[in-house]
Design a protein around this motif. Structure first.
Motif, mmCIF file in Angstrom:
data_model
loop_
_atom_site.group_PDB
_atom_site.id
_atom_site.type_symbol
_atom_site.label_atom_id
_atom_site.label_comp_id
_atom_site.label_asym_id
_atom_site.label_seq_id
_atom_site.Cartn_x
_atom_site.Cartn_y
_atom_site.Cartn_z
ATOM 1 N N ALA A 105 50.683 28.531 42.541
ATOM 2 C CA ALA A 105 49.924 27.652 43.438
ATOM 3 C C ALA A 105 50.694 26.335 43.556
ATOM 4 C CB ALA A 105 48.529 27.410 42.866
ATOM 5 N N PRO A 106 50.605 25.658 44.689
ATOM 6 C CA PRO A 106 51.393 24.430 44.890
ATOM 7 C C PRO A 106 51.224 23.384 43.790
ATOM 8 C CG PRO A 106 50.431 25.127 46.962
ATOM 9 C CD PRO A 106 49.855 26.027 45.889
ATOM 10 N N GLU A 107 50.021 23.195 43.281
ATOM 11 C CA GLU A 107 49.804 22.185 42.244
ATOM 12 C C GLU A 107 50.501 22.588 40.947
ATOM 13 O OE1 GLU A 107 47.250 23.762 43.835
ATOM 14 O OE2 GLU A 107 46.601 22.215 45.244
ATOM 15 N N ALA A 108 50.401 23.863 40.578
ATOM 16 C CA ALA A 108 51.061 24.347 39.365
ATOM 17 C C ALA A 108 52.575 24.285 39.534
ATOM 18 C CB ALA A 108 50.618 25.776 39.058
ATOM 19 N N ASP A 109 53.067 24.646 40.709
ATOM 20 C CA ASP A 109 54.494 24.607 40.986
ATOM 21 C C ASP A 109 55.030 23.188 40.858
ATOM 22 O OD1 ASP A 109 56.738 24.587 43.566
ATOM 23 O OD2 ASP A 109 56.899 26.120 42.002
ATOM 24 N N ALA A 110 54.271 22.226 41.350
ATOM 25 C CA ALA A 110 54.706 20.829 41.271
ATOM 26 C C ALA A 110 54.823 20.375 39.821
ATOM 27 C CB ALA A 110 53.737 19.928 42.042
ATOM 28 N N VAL A 111 53.895 20.773 38.979
ATOM 29 C CA VAL A 111 53.956 20.414 37.555
ATOM 30 C C VAL A 111 55.107 21.171 36.879
ATOM 31 C CG1 VAL A 111 52.701 20.449 35.360
ATOM 32 C CG2 VAL A 111 51.513 19.794 37.463
ATOM 33 N N LEU A 112 55.306 22.431 37.271
ATOM 34 C CA LEU A 112 56.393 23.228 36.693
ATOM 35 C C LEU A 112 57.748 22.579 36.948
ATOM 36 C CD1 LEU A 112 57.377 25.780 35.232
ATOM 37 C CD2 LEU A 112 57.452 26.898 37.483
ATOM 38 N N HIS A 113 57.898 21.861 38.048
ATOM 39 C CA HIS A 113 59.185 21.228 38.351
ATOM 40 C C HIS A 113 59.628 20.272 37.243
ATOM 41 C CE1 HIS A 113 60.474 22.799 42.206
ATOM 42 N NE2 HIS A 113 59.194 22.934 42.477
ATOM 43 N N ASN A 114 58.702 19.694 36.514
ATOM 44 C CA ASN A 114 59.070 18.846 35.374
ATOM 45 C C ASN A 114 59.737 19.669 34.280
ATOM 46 O OD1 ASN A 114 57.944 16.019 35.838
ATOM 47 N ND2 ASN A 114 56.201 17.316 36.375
ATOM 48 N N VAL A 115 59.186 20.837 34.003
ATOM 49 C CA VAL A 115 59.754 21.718 32.988
ATOM 50 C C VAL A 115 61.120 22.215 33.452
ATOM 51 C CG1 VAL A 115 59.442 23.913 31.756
ATOM 52 C CG2 VAL A 115 57.472 22.397 32.124
ATOM 53 N N ILE A 116 61.207 22.623 34.711
ATOM 54 C CA ILE A 116 62.473 23.107 35.275
ATOM 55 C C ILE A 116 63.531 22.000 35.218
ATOM 56 C CG2 ILE A 116 63.605 23.914 37.394
ATOM 57 C CD1 ILE A 116 61.785 26.042 36.140
ATOM 58 N N ALA A 117 63.138 20.771 35.532
ATOM 59 C CA ALA A 117 64.086 19.653 35.509
ATOM 60 C C ALA A 117 64.650 19.449 34.113
ATOM 61 C CB ALA A 117 63.409 18.368 35.997
ATOM 62 N N GLU A 118 63.787 19.495 33.101
ATOM 63 C CA GLU A 118 64.278 19.290 31.733
ATOM 64 C C GLU A 118 65.142 20.458 31.271
ATOM 65 O OE1 GLU A 118 63.148 17.196 27.603
ATOM 66 O OE2 GLU A 118 61.470 17.869 28.832
ATOM 67 N N LEU A 119 64.772 21.679 31.665
ATOM 68 C CA LEU A 119 65.608 22.825 31.334
ATOM 69 C C LEU A 119 66.975 22.708 32.002
ATOM 70 C CD1 LEU A 119 63.008 25.724 31.599
ATOM 71 C CD2 LEU A 119 64.248 25.053 29.528
ATOM 72 N N HIS A 141 66.679 19.073 24.790
ATOM 73 C CA HIS A 141 65.969 19.095 26.083
ATOM 74 C C HIS A 141 65.376 20.477 26.354
ATOM 75 C CE1 HIS A 141 66.812 15.144 27.763
ATOM 76 N NE2 HIS A 141 68.022 15.234 27.260
ATOM 77 N N ILE A 142 66.154 21.516 26.092
ATOM 78 C CA ILE A 142 65.677 22.874 26.345
ATOM 79 C C ILE A 142 64.471 23.190 25.469
ATOM 80 C CG2 ILE A 142 66.282 25.327 26.171
ATOM 81 C CD1 ILE A 142 69.192 24.448 26.934
ATOM 82 N N VAL A 143 64.545 22.854 24.189
ATOM 83 C CA VAL A 143 63.422 23.115 23.278
ATOM 84 C C VAL A 143 62.198 22.302 23.704
ATOM 85 C CG1 VAL A 143 62.605 22.837 20.886
ATOM 86 C CG2 VAL A 143 64.850 23.855 21.347
ATOM 87 N N ASN A 144 62.394 21.036 24.064
ATOM 88 C CA ASN A 144 61.260 20.223 24.539
ATOM 89 C C ASN A 144 60.624 20.846 25.777
ATOM 90 O OD1 ASN A 144 61.465 18.294 22.521
ATOM 91 N ND2 ASN A 144 62.713 16.909 23.758
ATOM 92 N N ALA A 145 61.460 21.314 26.704
ATOM 93 C CA ALA A 145 60.935 21.925 27.928
ATOM 94 C C ALA A 145 60.160 23.203 27.607
ATOM 95 C CB ALA A 145 62.079 22.211 28.892
ATOM 96 N N LEU A 146 60.688 24.029 26.709
ATOM 97 C CA LEU A 146 59.982 25.255 26.320
ATOM 98 C C LEU A 146 58.634 24.927 25.683
ATOM 99 C CD1 LEU A 146 62.976 27.288 24.858
ATOM 100 C CD2 LEU A 146 61.695 27.822 26.950
#
Length: 165
Positions: A105-119, A141-146
């Motif tokens: 969903a767009p809202e979840a995708d927008a929040v996921l972008h933070n995790v993707i950015a850190e990964l 960074h990878i561990v924090n994102a996970l």
């Protein structure tokens, strides 16, 4: 207050992610840090974790499986440049898979972008595409994102990554 993200904002975030995965991690990292208004902070969905889909869960499990068993060797200083580069490539490949196949969903995708950015930031440092001096900083960074992924997204059975000591 629920924050809405415009279609243009999501397109921009997806385009930035695609550029990062195509070999421009510095541009993505800079934009991720300077683009805070368009990428909502990590947050829960009205107190609940965001829904995931099979491609997201599959990609995140593969990233974790590539990183977690190696943490002890990294912590012990026994990880080679070639091993770091292979890890960065493996994370980048899974990020490309997630971005290409995950449909949230767009809202979840927008929040996921933070995790993707850190990964992506972590993969850039680990893979040597971003200068950091110590490639193990990218692993952090990878561990924090996970761990952020597990804290904010509903992935049955997901547990925090344990650093190897």
């Amino acid at each position: 207050m629920m924050r809405t993200v415009s279609a243009r904002g999501l397109f921009t975030a997806c385009a930035i992610t695609a550029a990062a995965l195509a070999g421009a991690p510095q541009a993505f990292a800079a934009d991720a840090h300077n683009h805070g208004a368009n990428a909502p902070a990590l947050k829960l969905n009205a107190g609940s974790k965001w829904q995931t889909d099979a491609p997201l869960r599959e990609g995140m499990v593969k990233i974790r499986a590539n990183v977690e068993p190696k943490l002890h060797a990294i912590h012990g200083g026994r990880f080679t440049t070639a091993q770091y580069e292979a890890m960065g490539k493996a994370v980048d490949e899974q990020l490309a898979y997630i971005v290409g196949n995950c449909k949230l969903a767009p809202e979840a995708d927008a929040v996921l972008h933070n995790v993707i950015a850190e990964l992506a930031d972590g993969a850039g440092v680990v893979g040597g595409k971003q200068a950091a001096g110590d490639r193990s900083k990218g692993v952090v960074h990878i561990v924090n994102a996970l761990n952020n992924y597990g804290q904010y997204f509903d992935h049955p059975g997901w547990k925090p990554v344990q650093a190897g000591h």
